[in-house]
Design an enzyme around this catalytic site. Structure first.
Site, PDB file in Angstrom:
ATOM      1  N   LYS A 148      -6.761  -6.177   2.156  1.00  0.00           N
ATOM      2  CA  LYS A 148      -5.613  -6.416   1.269  1.00  0.00           C
ATOM      3  C   LYS A 148      -5.803  -7.788   0.610  1.00  0.00           C
ATOM      4  O   LYS A 148      -5.109  -8.758   0.933  1.00  0.00           O
ATOM      5  CB  LYS A 148      -4.312  -6.325   2.067  1.00  0.00           C
ATOM      6  CG  LYS A 148      -3.113  -5.955   1.201  1.00  0.00           C
ATOM      7  CD  LYS A 148      -1.976  -5.484   2.056  1.00  0.00           C
ATOM      8  CE  LYS A 148      -0.673  -5.395   1.281  1.00  0.00           C
ATOM      9  NZ  LYS A 148      -0.677  -4.469   0.164  1.00  0.00           N
ATOM     10  N   ARG A 174      -4.375  -5.928  10.389  1.00  0.00           N
ATOM     11  CA  ARG A 174      -4.987  -5.689   9.074  1.00  0.00           C
ATOM     12  C   ARG A 174      -5.268  -7.006   8.363  1.00  0.00           C
ATOM     13  O   ARG A 174      -6.286  -7.173   7.696  1.00  0.00           O
ATOM     14  CB  ARG A 174      -4.091  -4.778   8.228  1.00  0.00           C
ATOM     15  CG  ARG A 174      -4.781  -4.354   6.943  1.00  0.00           C
ATOM     16  CD  ARG A 174      -4.040  -3.252   6.217  1.00  0.00           C
ATOM     17  NE  ARG A 174      -2.731  -3.704   5.761  1.00  0.00           N
ATOM     18  CZ  ARG A 174      -1.795  -2.897   5.299  1.00  0.00           C
ATOM     19  NH1 ARG A 174      -2.019  -1.591   5.237  1.00  0.00           N
ATOM     20  NH2 ARG A 174      -0.633  -3.371   4.903  1.00  0.00           N
ATOM     21  N   GLU A 179      -6.514   6.493  -4.033  1.00  0.00           N
ATOM     22  CA  GLU A 179      -5.149   6.087  -3.686  1.00  0.00           C
ATOM     23  C   GLU A 179      -4.418   5.654  -4.947  1.00  0.00           C
ATOM     24  O   GLU A 179      -4.999   5.556  -6.023  1.00  0.00           O
ATOM     25  CB  GLU A 179      -5.148   4.965  -2.650  1.00  0.00           C
ATOM     26  CG  GLU A 179      -5.766   3.665  -3.108  1.00  0.00           C
ATOM     27  CD  GLU A 179      -5.598   2.556  -2.075  1.00  0.00           C
ATOM     28  OE1 GLU A 179      -4.543   2.509  -1.412  1.00  0.00           O
ATOM     29  OE2 GLU A 179      -6.514   1.735  -1.953  1.00  0.00           O
TER      30      GLU A 179
END
Ligand code: PLP
Ligand code: COI
Length: 342
Positions: free
Chosen positions: A187, A85, A223
């Site tokens: 992220k 990620r 989210e």
């Protein structure tokens, strides 16, 4: 900052707070390669005022944990997924990638060097590990940096949301954390900068955090500011939103697998309309820091929707929590490759 010693820490009463532990890992990307890598003691960075991280937010990070098992060993949960990620986040911000092997090896080095700070088995506390990457060096135009710092530090933590497995309430936000085709999947620091104000507003009104809605129509749940959302339908389907602007949570993908393979549930990644919450008998937030945090009630446009209960965790959420944390703390076997000893 003064370094903390393990004897000063009350491992039974940990919050989610920064601590300056003795060791961290650092590598510098310069002249097209990673160099100067190894453990360092200094928690302070000395970087140019022209660093892209300071002006243009060229930074990303990861969040993972080291778990103490009953027999005293230490293990990681799917660290290769964090490595991949971070590689994707780095691609999005034109930063150099850290190869998976180098990433996992560096995480192990940090955990080993600070092993005395991995909380004892038994109350859910863990060593939280935070890999970060940033563009540094003198730049003033809007361009990617020539140099990068990759660093990994760690600290012992307890619950992220105060309730732990006791439900807490959340609220929807009128703001967006990420654009439809923006950086929500990555992220990156900027997503979290954008979430600070809505998050503080939610806290000021007594909520644990906010739930973001889709940035196009504000109709579907995206989210939580620090975790993914899931719901359990009245007929036992594990449902979680699918959207290009949410962070692909490693915990969420693990729960999708465990719900199906351990509990025999149907699972679905799809649309979760904010005006159709009655379909769920339970709901929660899931993530590395959040683990599984049950959502008692979700406030939207002044109305509170209560899922299972505002005070008791629902039975399916509890089962998922026990299975997930059982694997993470080594009490039960997980699928091949999920658990990595340090
Ligand atoms: N969503 C956001 C915005 C997060 O910050 C996190 C934390 O990493 C998650 C979801 C959960 O992801 P993971 O389960 O990989 O920790
Ligand atoms: C995590 O769960 O590791 C996160 O990064 C969430 C939050 C602390 C930002």
């Amino acid at each position: 900052m003064t370094k903390v010693t393990a004897s000063e820490i009350d491992f039974n009463n940990l919050g989610f707070d920064y601590m300056d532990l003795p060791y961290r890992y650092q590598a510098i990307y310069r002249d097209g390669q990673w160099q100067d890598s190894g453990m360092v003691e200094d928690s302070t960075l000395h970087i140019s005022e022209g660093s892209t991280v300071l002006h243009y937010g060229q930074s990303d990070f990861e969040g993972m944990k080291a778990y103490r098992t009953k027999n005293g060993q230490i293990q990681l949960f799917r660290p290769d997924r964090n490595a991949v990620r971070m590689q994707k986040s780095c691609q999005r911000l034109l930063m150099p990638e850290v190869p998976t092997e180098m990433f996992v090896d560096a995480v192990k080095q940090v955990v080993k060097a600070n092993a005395g700070f991995v909380p004892p088995y038994g109350n859910g506390a863990t060593l939280y590990v935070r890999p970060i990457m940033m563009g540094v060096g003198g730049v003033i135009g809007v361009h990617p940096a020539d140099e990068y710092i990759f660093r990994i530090f760690a600290m012992p933590v307890g619950n992220y949301f105060k309730g732990g497995l006791t439900p807490t309430n959340f609220t929807t936000s009128e703001y967006d954390r990420a654009a439809h085709k923006g950086t929500g999947q990555s992220k990156v620091g900027g997503n979290y900068a954008a979430s600070l104000m809505p998050g503080e507003e939610a806290h000021a009104h007594g909520f644990s955090d906010c739930v973001y809605l889709d940035p196009v129509h504000h109709e579907k749940i995206e989210e939580v500011g620090s975790a993914n959302f899931f719901g359990i339908t009245q007929d036992d389907v594990f449902v979680t939103p699918k959207s290009p602007s949410i962070l692909p949570s490693i915990t969420k993908y693990s729960l999708l697998y465990l719900a199906e393979h351990e509990l025999g549930m149907k699972t679905e990644q799809g649309d979760v309309y904010i005006n159709d919450l009655d379909r769920f008998k339970e709901a929660g937030a899931c993530g590395t820091a959040a683990v599984i945090s049950p959502i008692g009630g979700l406030e939207h446009e002044g109305k509170m929707h209560v899922f299972y209960s505002e005070t008791e965790v629902g039975p399916v959420t509890r089962k998922l929590y026990d299975i997930l944390t059982g694997i993470q703390f080594g009490d039960r076997p997980g699928p091949e490759g999920w658990v990595v000893p340090v």
